[in-house]
Design a protein around this motif. Sequence first.
Motif, PDB file in Angstrom:
ATOM      1  N   GLY A  37       1.100  -1.501  -0.146  1.00 14.59           N
ATOM      2  CA  GLY A  37      -0.281  -0.285  -0.450  1.00 14.59           C
ATOM      3  C   GLY A  37       0.612   1.106   0.512  1.00 14.59           C
ATOM      4  N   THR A  38       0.185   2.183   0.311  1.00 16.87           N
ATOM      5  CA  THR A  38       1.030   4.166   0.294  1.00 16.87           C
ATOM      6  C   THR A  38       0.867   4.221   1.784  1.00 16.87           C
ATOM      7  OG1 THR A  38      -1.208   5.047  -0.275  1.00 16.87           O
ATOM      8  CG2 THR A  38       0.624   3.970  -1.995  1.00 16.87           C
ATOM      9  N   THR A  39       1.870   5.741   1.908  1.00 12.35           N
ATOM     10  CA  THR A  39       1.322   5.606   3.111  1.00 12.35           C
ATOM     11  C   THR A  39       1.497   7.519   2.341  1.00 12.35           C
ATOM     12  OG1 THR A  39       2.864   5.115   4.895  1.00 12.35           O
ATOM     13  CG2 THR A  39       2.959   6.896   5.504  1.00 12.35           C
ATOM     14  N   SER A  40       0.485   8.778   2.817  1.00 13.70           N
ATOM     15  CA  SER A  40      -0.018   8.952   2.840  1.00 13.70           C
ATOM     16  C   SER A  40       1.385  10.758   2.621  1.00 13.70           C
ATOM     17  CB  SER A  40      -1.072  10.032   3.418  1.00 13.70           C
ATOM     18  OG  SER A  40      -1.100  11.758   2.901  1.00 13.70           O
ATOM     19  N   ALA A  72      -2.861  -6.080  11.038  1.00 10.97           N
ATOM     20  CA  ALA A  72      -3.215  -6.741   9.377  1.00 10.97           C
ATOM     21  C   ALA A  72      -3.852  -5.889   8.104  1.00 10.97           C
ATOM     22  CB  ALA A  72      -4.255  -7.858   9.278  1.00 10.97           C
ATOM     23  N   HIS A  73      -3.462  -4.200   8.872  1.00  9.96           N
ATOM     24  CA  HIS A  73      -4.177  -3.126   7.646  1.00  9.96           C
ATOM     25  C   HIS A  73      -4.312  -2.241   8.454  1.00  9.96           C
ATOM     26  CE1 HIS A  73      -7.700  -4.055  10.291  1.00  9.96           C
ATOM     27  NE2 HIS A  73      -7.897  -5.717   9.365  1.00  9.96           N
ATOM     28  N   LEU A  74      -3.670  -1.188   7.668  1.00 12.09           N
ATOM     29  CA  LEU A  74      -4.015  -0.094   8.014  1.00 12.09           C
ATOM     30  C   LEU A  74      -4.594   1.092   7.078  1.00 12.09           C
ATOM     31  CD1 LEU A  74      -0.269   1.179   9.308  1.00 12.09           C
ATOM     32  CD2 LEU A  74      -2.466   0.149  10.806  1.00 12.09           C
ATOM     33  N   MET A  75      -5.584   2.297   7.905  1.00  9.29           N
ATOM     34  CA  MET A  75      -6.041   2.550   6.634  1.00  9.29           C
ATOM     35  C   MET A  75      -6.381   4.285   7.589  1.00  9.29           C
ATOM     36  SD  MET A  75     -10.037   0.887   7.787  1.00  9.29           S
ATOM     37  CE  MET A  75      -9.019  -0.639   7.919  1.00  9.29           C
ATOM     38  N   PRO A  76      -6.795   5.141   6.607  1.00 10.58           N
ATOM     39  CA  PRO A  76      -6.684   7.285   7.127  1.00 10.58           C
ATOM     40  C   PRO A  76      -8.036   6.433   8.035  1.00 10.58           C
ATOM     41  CG  PRO A  76      -5.998   6.683   4.333  1.00 10.58           C
ATOM     42  CD  PRO A  76      -6.830   5.053   4.974  1.00 10.58           C
ATOM     43  N   VAL A  77      -7.862   7.699   9.099  1.00  8.73           N
ATOM     44  CA  VAL A  77      -8.938   8.011   9.649  1.00  8.73           C
ATOM     45  C   VAL A  77     -10.215   7.846   9.486  1.00  8.73           C
ATOM     46  CG1 VAL A  77      -7.433   8.159  11.490  1.00  8.73           C
ATOM     47  CG2 VAL A  77      -8.138  10.435  10.254  1.00  8.73           C
TER      48      VAL A  77
END
Length: 570
Positions: free
Chosen positions: A183-186, A290-295
């Motif tokens: 994925g990506t990091t903003s 397992a997963h990270l997502m914006p708030v």
Amino acid sequence: MTARAAAGAPDVDVVIVGAGPSGLTLANILGLQDVRTLVVDERDTLIDYPRGVGLDDEALRTFQSIGLVEQVLPHTVPNQILRFFDANRKLLAEMAPPDARFGWPKRNGFVQPMVDAELFKGLARFDHVEVRFGHRMQTCSESADGVTVGFDGDREPVRARYVVGCDGGRSATRRLMGVSFDGTTSSTRWLVVDVANDPLGHPNSEVGADPARPYVSISIAHGIRRFEFMIHPHETDEQADDPEFVRQMLGQRVPYPERVDMIRHRVYTHHSRIAGSFRKGRLMLAGDAAHLMPVWQGQGYNSGIRDAANLGWKLAAVVRGQAGDALLDTYDVERRKHARAMIDLSTMVGRVISPTNRRVATLRDRLIHAASVVPTLKRYILEMRFKPMPRYLQGAVHHDAHPSPNSATGTLFIQPRVDTREAQNVPLDDVLGPGFAVLCWSNNLRAVLGDDAFGRWKALGARFIEVRPTTQLHWPGHDDADVVVVGDRGGVLKKWFDATTDSVLFLRPDRCIAAACIAQRAPEVTAALFDVLHLIEEGGSDSHGEITDSPVLHVAQSAAEPSGTVTGSA
């Protein structure tokens, strides 16, 4: 090394790495199922600062299932409304979902450290669950029949049957598994400020889509409010950490920033990442590992709770000898697609909210204002219909070869309040219990299933529920000592069944509909579902004929009534 480990026998059934919300929830689920569990965390105590600020209905339903929802509710603000404003404070959109189809409000503000503390306290109910702080996992050696977990310092290793990494975005478990984090990091950074004695004092929460500086203001609970401000590229992290800069940001939202009772402030970046696999052998991942997502949709915390709810009953079934190891493969199959959908939604909403180009923001505002005059689009946003709901097409579900046109297989079943012959206005899940359940609409369930299928479900500890109109609640008719009769209070369940031709539902412990069919097909659907779930017959092999690596345990004991079970109610 302990004598048990030296001999090859496991010290515990499951080691959970990380005492965050996912790990603590999973430990409570396993504790209720008599699974010997060890939770380890490299910290010395629970994290004491707010991270997540929003609970959804699915998370509260899970807390209900582990008997802790009454302890959690005092730290929440139910039915939280979230409003989005443009640069001129003109309302762009509002989220105020009215229904509670799963038994709880869809949006709830909450104080995470206090809720996590209740999850931690809940583990004291179980002699077979232990938490060890100050334990950093260093190694993880897998063999055919278990995993040996090594720690830093001179702490003794522990041998377990399975390891679940709930150890956050920098997961050591994921690294030891050799799994990617794609994925990506903003590049955009945000200053997050938590304050006590809320200087605004109202329950409102809002997102300001102001191109000059997008911001967030959220009422949590207990007088705590969170502010978030976008940091511009020319502003450094050191500058954002300066108390004077923080006061300057707060001055945009409150009249006297120097009087604000600040708890803490931090600089965050938003990540959109998912692990290449949620399972590798005897090691699994859950939550931020397992997963990270914006708030932006407040789904990071809730997605971790979904992981625990999905994985917990499967781990318990395998450890207790009720299902083959292959059932654990369905965890990745089911959770990956939904986690990915949540990541994509959160990322998209962030892009809509945070443009700093005024021309782009103006165009966005015009489009949203135009859409808001269309009733169907307005309801779509207001009622959060855009939120992806779990729907499993593969995994631990059986889709009938002759499905109803509106089959609900693979979705979560609703939770209205119902009447029983002993109590009124009871949450349905409290009647269903924590294990499997077979539910039908106003029919003789034993006759519908047949003796063989009925006996197989009973041996597994399933509960049998017959839903009737309240007018028939006390009719003795085809009463059965093994079947609980439920009155359809308010007609909600009849309305649900009116929308499909299916009349028999097979519910998993996480309240997902594992299969659905018309009454006459119930016996053959039972056989197919036992195969899909890798459930073990009393001979000691699963329905695929594979011998399991543990004896069949507790099959005669009702899974709906495990030792130490505490049932929550609204």
